[in-house]
Design a protein around this motif. Structure first.
Motif, PDB file in Angstrom:
ATOM      1  N   TYR A  54       0.821  -1.208   0.000  1.00 52.87           N
ATOM      2  CA  TYR A  54       0.000   0.000   0.000  1.00 52.87           C
ATOM      3  C   TYR A  54       0.855   1.258   0.000  1.00 52.87           C
ATOM      4  N   LEU A  55       0.492   2.189  -0.825  1.00 54.52           N
ATOM      5  CA  LEU A  55       0.842   3.608  -0.782  1.00 54.52           C
ATOM      6  C   LEU A  55       2.260   3.957  -1.223  1.00 54.52           C
ATOM      7  N   GLY A  56       3.297   3.294  -0.672  1.00 49.41           N
ATOM      8  CA  GLY A  56       4.662   3.720  -0.976  1.00 49.41           C
ATOM      9  C   GLY A  56       5.059   3.475  -2.415  1.00 49.41           C
ATOM     10  N   LEU A  71       2.929 -11.430  -1.765  1.00 53.89           N
ATOM     11  CA  LEU A  71       1.952 -10.366  -1.553  1.00 53.89           C
ATOM     12  C   LEU A  71       0.589 -10.860  -2.017  1.00 53.89           C
ATOM     13  N   ASP A  72      -0.419 -10.645  -1.194  1.00 51.45           N
ATOM     14  CA  ASP A  72      -1.764 -11.127  -1.516  1.00 51.45           C
ATOM     15  C   ASP A  72      -2.652 -10.061  -2.138  1.00 51.45           C
ATOM     16  N   TYR A  73      -2.492  -8.811  -1.693  1.00 50.45           N
ATOM     17  CA  TYR A  73      -3.376  -7.742  -2.158  1.00 50.45           C
ATOM     18  C   TYR A  73      -2.617  -6.426  -2.278  1.00 50.45           C
ATOM     19  N   LYS A 106      -3.342  -8.985  -6.320  1.00 55.52           N
ATOM     20  CA  LYS A 106      -4.776  -8.842  -6.529  1.00 55.52           C
ATOM     21  C   LYS A 106      -5.270  -7.514  -5.956  1.00 55.52           C
ATOM     22  N   PRO A 107      -6.046  -6.749  -6.726  1.00 58.13           N
ATOM     23  CA  PRO A 107      -6.559  -5.475  -6.199  1.00 58.13           C
ATOM     24  C   PRO A 107      -7.546  -5.690  -5.053  1.00 58.13           C
TER      25      PRO A 107
END
Length: 581
Positions: free
Chosen positions: A325-327, A337-339, A358-359
């Motif tokens: 997320y984000l960075g 990584l799952d999502y 996956k989003p």
């Protein structure tokens, strides 16, 4: 490195007393050995190592210098000597040590790369770029050197960025580029995907420490991993989210692997965690094992592959569910990584097939924000060097996002709106010089480009409303900076492409109700910016949509709503034993 076999050369008849230190033994050997013995340089090196371990810096440096006097191309002695000087803050001495050593090509490139690394850290970008280029002229295919060299050219706005390197094609240079550079240059998920896949072997072998079935507890234990718990855009966006997590449903752990800048923001965000852990000094195995012992349900990596990242921790799978997320706002095909937390604008379903992992779709916008960020009183235009009677275009994004293509678009905009200036944030003199030179080549006089001076975060926010229109970068859009502009009531024109990075600002504009600022081609981007700079009535209606920042406060600034929406999604992906299989 230690040439330990030298100890065996001490004459048995003069065997040392058991209380003698290794340093004493090397001195004894040097005293008893003729000056023409070939290994004396190695003995002085070993003596330097032992003295350094004892904290005797002056004597260690003397030993290393003697080793170099005996063997001028003794690379390892030069590196150690330079590193000792660097650690003491004597940076010029370190650079000179590495410059003067005579060496074959492989040693020469190592020393040039050391000089380039330190010069970059010191902010001497032009010198760093030249040293790395000299290294690449000797040995062209060096991935790390190429990555840093290219990113330095982006930060300096040294166009064209891809200066020819004999022996390398442009594709070979791209293959060694870093993720941020690629997102700044290419509007294609596939380019970043191929880069991640090529580099994934560096991240360590997968281990999957966490149990796949998860843990059986009432509260969800979530960990946030970052090197940016300091005065950094990630913390600026994340801090209120951490503060507002529902502690009746969540336990929130922070894992800190970055620099301590002692800023108010660092104290605020670290203070918001229920528990926080400093893992900068732990290796990947130790950090991952610590997280496994904490029995996290979900681990959120806030770095991705940005500076300071530790993908080796993610590859060890210390939590049953792992999120990026984000960075890093690009596709990240790391299997553990799952999502990825996104929205349906930055990753439209029709483009999701080329985006990884996956989003995990947020219902409104992907970006968290801090509604409590302090803002100073707004200054006057004159006090910051802006003309009071001109239409002020601005862009305060990092210079590595300012590509040759987008700068050319800005020059077209200035050329078609005579009563206008462009207000920029360019922290390095080389970026300013290169932009001014390109502007002059396009017939734009130097007074049309105005460079902002330094400012605190609160001062920077207060300055934004002084501009009339924010011109976004492409293909790497503004993220935090675009949100800051909208918060302060400054409208924005963006160009949305096919990647997350190229669609960030479009998502923000859609969220605040200013979708009219989204374009899909360079020509449309230029035409809209020119229209708003010329047509006062159209511009007023455009800016009034933001209601002096009220539109931001109702939407992007509604942190309570964002936290609720995120927590519902985190609860939906949590793995629990009853769900196993």
């Amino acid at each position: 490195m230690d040439f330990g076999g030298l100890l065996g050369l001490v004459d048995a008849a003069r065997a040392p007393a058991p209380w003698m230190t290794p340093a004493s033994l090397y001195r004894l050997w040097l005293d008893e050995t003729p000056s023409d013995v070939p290994l004396r340089h190695a003995a002085y090196f070993n003596l330097g190592v032992e003295l350094a371990n004892l904290g005797d810096v002056a004597e260690a440096e003397a030993a290393y210098n003697t080793a170099l006097t005996l063997k001028s191309d003794f690379l390892i002695a030069a590196i150690n000597l330079g590193l000792m000087a660097e650690h003491q803050g004597r940076n010029d001495d370190a650079l000179e040590t590495w410059r003067r050593v005579v060496q074959p090509d492989d040693m020469r490139t190592t020393l040039l790369n050391q000089r380039g690394r330190l010069l970059e850290r010191l902010g001497r970008f032009d010198e760093a770029e030249r040293e790395l280029f000299r290294s690449l002229l000797t040995v062209p295919n060096q991935s790390d050197a190429l990555s840093h060299w290219l990113h330095l050219r982006l930060k300096m706005c040294a166009w064209p960025v891809f200066e020819p390197i004999p022996g390398l094609t442009k594709d070979e240079v791209v293959a060694s580029a870093g993720g941020l550079s690629l997102m700044s240059l290419f509007d294609e998920n596939g380019v970043v995907n191929r880069w991640v896949e090529r580099w994934s072997g560096r991240f360590g072998a997968p281990q999957h420490l966490a149990p796949a079935e998860g843990y059986d507890r009432q509260k969800v234990r979530i960990g946030y991993l970052s090197s940016d718990y300091n005065l950094h855009p990630v913390s600026m966006l994340m801090v209120e989210l951490i503060e507002k997590h529902d502690r009746a449903r969540f336990e929130v752990y922070g894992y800190d692997m970055g620099l301590d800048d002692n800023s108010y923001l660092r104290h605020r965000i670290l203070g918001a965690f229920d528990q926080r852990f400093r893992i900068a000094e732990l290796n990947d195995d130790q950090a991952a094992e610590l997280m496994r012992q904490h029995e996290l349900d979900i681990l959120v990596d806030l770095n991705g592959l940005t500076d300071g990242s530790r993908p080796g921790i993610i590859r060890r799978k210390p939590a049953p569910v792992q999120i990026t997320y984000l960075g890093f706002v690009g596709s990240l095909p790391i299997p553990e990584l799952d999502y990825a937390i996104v929205d349906d604008f930055v990753v439209p379903p029709e483009l999701a097939g080329d985006f990884h992992p996956k989003p995990l779709y947020m219902p409104v916008c992907y970006q968290s924000n801090d509604s409590k960020a302090p803002v100073d009183p707004s200054p006057s235009r004159e006090s910051v060097g802006l003309p009071g009677d001109k239409f002020v275009y601005t862009c305060f994004s990092n210079t590595y996002k300012i590509t040759e293509e987008i700068f050319e678009a800005w020059m077209r905009i200035l050329g078609e709106t005579e009563n206008s200036v462009l207000w920029l944030l360019a922290r390095t003199p080389w970026a300013r010089q290169n932009m001014l030179a390109r502007a002059a080549a396009r017939g734009i006089t130097p007074d049309r480009l105005i460079f902002a001076g330094p400012a605190s975060p609160a001062q920077y926010l207060a300055r934004l409303p002084l501009a009339d229109l924010f011109l976004d970068t492409y293909p790497y859009n503004s993220g935090t900076t675009a949100s800051d502009a909208l918060r302060m009531g400054l409208p924005l024109v963006t160009l949305s492409g096919k990647t997350f990075a190229s669609r960030m600002a479009g998502s923000l504009l859609r969220t605040v109700g200013l979708a009219g600022g989204i374009t899909e081609s360079i020509d449309d981007y230029v035409a809209l910016a020119v229209k708003l700079g010329r047509d006062a009535e159209a511009y007023k209606a455009f800016r009034d949509t933001l209601a002096a920042g009220e539109a931001w406060r109702r939407t992007l600034g509604d942190t309570d709503r964002f936290v609720h929406d995120l927590e519902e999604r985190l609860l939906s992906i949590r793995v629990r034993p009853a769900q196993a299989g």
